[in-house]
Design a protein around this motif. Sequence first.
Motif, PDB file in Angstrom:
ATOM      1  N   THR A  87       0.851  -1.185   0.000  1.00  0.00           N
ATOM      2  CA  THR A  87       0.000   0.000   0.000  1.00  0.00           C
ATOM      3  C   THR A  87       0.892   1.242   0.000  1.00  0.00           C
ATOM      4  OG1 THR A  87      -0.058  -0.160   2.401  1.00  0.00           O
ATOM      5  CG2 THR A  87      -1.922  -1.062   1.231  1.00  0.00           C
ATOM      6  N   GLU A  95      -6.422   6.865  -3.617  1.00  0.00           N
ATOM      7  CA  GLU A  95      -7.565   5.973  -3.388  1.00  0.00           C
ATOM      8  C   GLU A  95      -7.186   4.525  -3.627  1.00  0.00           C
ATOM      9  OE1 GLU A  95     -11.246   7.760  -5.227  1.00  0.00           O
ATOM     10  OE2 GLU A  95     -12.021   6.244  -3.862  1.00  0.00           O
ATOM     11  N   THR A  97      -4.655   3.099  -2.653  1.00  0.00           N
ATOM     12  CA  THR A  97      -4.143   2.554  -1.400  1.00  0.00           C
ATOM     13  C   THR A  97      -5.301   1.934  -0.618  1.00  0.00           C
ATOM     14  OG1 THR A  97      -2.648   4.434  -1.415  1.00  0.00           O
ATOM     15  CG2 THR A  97      -2.649   3.094   0.552  1.00  0.00           C
ATOM     16  N   TYR A  98      -6.411   2.652  -0.574  1.00  0.00           N
ATOM     17  CA  TYR A  98      -7.588   2.135   0.114  1.00  0.00           C
ATOM     18  C   TYR A  98      -8.174   0.927  -0.610  1.00  0.00           C
ATOM     19  CZ  TYR A  98      -7.877   6.424   2.916  1.00  0.00           C
ATOM     20  OH  TYR A  98      -7.630   7.440   3.781  1.00  0.00           O
ATOM     21  N   ARG A  99      -8.252   1.048  -1.946  1.00  0.00           N
ATOM     22  CA  ARG A  99      -8.888  -0.029  -2.720  1.00  0.00           C
ATOM     23  C   ARG A  99      -8.114  -1.330  -2.593  1.00  0.00           C
ATOM     24  NH1 ARG A  99      -9.168   3.766  -7.307  1.00  0.00           N
ATOM     25  NH2 ARG A  99     -11.084   4.929  -6.985  1.00  0.00           N
ATOM     26  N   GLN A 120      -1.244   7.930   8.986  1.00  0.00           N
ATOM     27  CA  GLN A 120      -1.614   7.076   7.858  1.00  0.00           C
ATOM     28  C   GLN A 120      -2.064   5.683   8.311  1.00  0.00           C
ATOM     29  OE1 GLN A 120       0.551   7.701   4.229  1.00  0.00           O
ATOM     30  NE2 GLN A 120       0.674   5.498   3.937  1.00  0.00           N
ATOM     31  N   LYS A 123      -5.707   5.944   9.198  1.00  0.00           N
ATOM     32  CA  LYS A 123      -6.610   5.994   8.034  1.00  0.00           C
ATOM     33  C   LYS A 123      -6.811   4.606   7.431  1.00  0.00           C
ATOM     34  CE  LYS A 123      -4.999  10.407   6.283  1.00  0.00           C
ATOM     35  NZ  LYS A 123      -4.330  10.989   5.122  1.00  0.00           N
ATOM     36  N   LEU A 124      -5.686   3.905   7.224  1.00  0.00           N
ATOM     37  CA  LEU A 124      -5.769   2.601   6.574  1.00  0.00           C
ATOM     38  C   LEU A 124      -6.448   1.597   7.485  1.00  0.00           C
ATOM     39  CD1 LEU A 124      -2.237   2.653   4.998  1.00  0.00           C
ATOM     40  CD2 LEU A 124      -4.389   2.679   3.766  1.00  0.00           C
ATOM     41  N   VAL A 127     -10.214   1.390   7.221  1.00  0.00           N
ATOM     42  CA  VAL A 127     -10.748   0.629   6.093  1.00  0.00           C
ATOM     43  C   VAL A 127     -10.736  -0.872   6.427  1.00  0.00           C
ATOM     44  CG1 VAL A 127     -10.497   0.133   3.634  1.00  0.00           C
ATOM     45  CG2 VAL A 127     -10.002   2.413   4.504  1.00  0.00           C
ATOM     46  N   PHE A 391     -13.942   6.363  -1.352  1.00  0.00           N
ATOM     47  CA  PHE A 391     -13.357   6.892  -0.126  1.00  0.00           C
ATOM     48  C   PHE A 391     -13.266   8.403  -0.194  1.00  0.00           C
ATOM     49  CE2 PHE A 391     -11.925   2.627  -0.840  1.00  0.00           C
ATOM     50  CZ  PHE A 391     -12.246   2.039   0.365  1.00  0.00           C
ATOM     51  N   VAL A 441      -7.333  11.749  -2.959  1.00  0.00           N
ATOM     52  CA  VAL A 441      -6.897  11.267  -1.648  1.00  0.00           C
ATOM     53  C   VAL A 441      -5.460  11.711  -1.383  1.00  0.00           C
ATOM     54  CG1 VAL A 441      -6.443   9.192  -0.284  1.00  0.00           C
ATOM     55  CG2 VAL A 441      -8.552   9.362  -1.613  1.00  0.00           C
ATOM     56  N   PHE A 526     -17.466   6.728   3.944  1.00  0.00           N
ATOM     57  CA  PHE A 526     -17.289   5.851   2.784  1.00  0.00           C
ATOM     58  C   PHE A 526     -18.639   5.805   2.083  1.00  0.00           C
ATOM     59  CE2 PHE A 526     -14.957   3.839   6.334  1.00  0.00           C
ATOM     60  CZ  PHE A 526     -13.667   4.123   5.904  1.00  0.00           C
TER      61      PHE A 526
END
Length: 530
Positions: A87, A95, A97-99, A120, A123-124, A127, A391, A441, A526
């Motif tokens: 990531t 985004e 990174t989130y996906r 960070q 944030k991750l 998710v 996100f 993002v 989200f």
Amino acid sequence: MSQFESEIKRRRTFAIISHPDAGKTTLTEKFLLYGGAIAQAGQVKGKKNTRAAVSDWMEIEKQRGISVTSSVLQFQYGGFCINILDTPGHQDFSEDTYRTLMAADSAVMVIDGAKGVEAQTRKLFKVCVMRDIPIFTFINKMDREARDPFALCEEIEKELGIDTYPVNWPIGSGKDFLGVYDRNKQEILHFSSNTNAKKSGTTQIDLDDPVLTDMLGQARRDQLIEDIALLDGASCDFDLNRVRHGKLSPVFFGSALTTFGVEPFLEDFLRMTTSPLPRHSSEGEIDAMEDFFSAFVFKIQANMNKAHRDRIAFLRVCSGRFDAEKEVYHVQGKKKLRLSRPQQLMAAEREIIEEAYAGDIIGVFDPGIFSIGDTLCSPGKKFRFDPIPTFAPEHFARVRPVDTMKRKQFLKGAEQIALEGAIQIFKLPYTGMEEVIVGVVGTLQFDVFQYRLRNEYNVEIRMDTLPYEYLRWIKEPVEFHETDLVLGNDTKLVEDYKGNKLLLFSSFWSIKWVSDHNPQLVLTEFNERS
Ligand code: GDP
């Protein structure tokens, strides 16, 4: 067990999350070393020069020497077939990174022992929690002066809202780091600063054994006994079921750089985490062991090279076996097709593959037909996997073409790039298309957007950054007018291209203010309707 079943059972697909510099790359490299996938550390992204070997698809990556999109690495270890989803951090945080986390079945969270939970990671982590996937914590850099381990665990529990179970416990840190005590195995793994050996020595020992004093010294021995007694009394019991549902995070202390504690961590992690999880679809849960193939697109990577305007779509295989010879059905496109050039990343090399199993990640050539979240499956099946949520972007800019005559191309390009998921675009409701607000993002996406509009759509743009930092979708009420809301000066109502209404805020505090003044509002971070 058939070969098909054992192939799926032995797969472990996880993402590594951390704040930049916590040691994610170093830990990944050590994993790969154990798997024999690379011959020496430094090959994953030996910064600038060797990194190009991993992902050289985007020109912007080369120019900047950074990786815009996440890489996927596969390797074998102890009978397991492991897929690591990287990531990206720093300014290439996006985004994607989130996906990427949507494609994982579990997450490894790397924390710097001197710094604790950082932005960070937080944030991750959110998710991961949304998906209830197992989260394993590796507290790194114990060879350096670290914070009190109890304080670190408490911070994880408080800030992230997950219980912790320390599997091992550090004996000192920095210059005084002697190793870790494994609570389950009841053994000490010794740390020695001048060895870079794969495995440091271990001693099986009862904490009551007087030899412990010789080994650690009186003060360290007393401290360890006190700590363990406190842990046994006060911390959560180990419960594999809670681990597997993301409610309890097993915590390991170690030092990736000196390879200390990496192998026991990898072994425990592989044992405790799950094989590919079932995925939710329009026809209920799809189990990994189903005899048909299914997958969804979680990332699309555009090739910035003008000569080959191709794109790579990354698929997470969710069930069955993928056979490159066979046709698959693209549900959203309502078409049967053969996926061309399916490939997989094996450490530093990309390889064309013939087959893949549930849990694997493959990249396929995309002639421009796929969108994020699309389902592919064996012909005859028509279900759709649940959409990937959108996100909330954190950076916003007002964008318009320099040449007003190019408004049409500009809008076409912006919409296309937004459809691919690199950016999100918004407009002011009730005013038509007077201005476009672009949300991203990570700020690098602004550059990617500008670059692509110039190169693919021949449009130069003007971009003015806006002071907003937070976005929330308005879940309820569904229908309302702007005048129905009480909004402060630092809040803006916008609309996405599907007609969903959203609010942009310039501070976290103003989200609370708006919520307090509009009790009828339900806001979400989200958007699962995407
Ligand atoms: P990433 O940004 O999370 O991928 O972090 P890196 O793996 O690139 O590590 C950041 C820096 O911390 C590098 O200089 C590493 O050498 C260093 N580092 C990583 N792990 C350790 C560790 O266990 N101990 C010490 N002392 N340094 C470490």
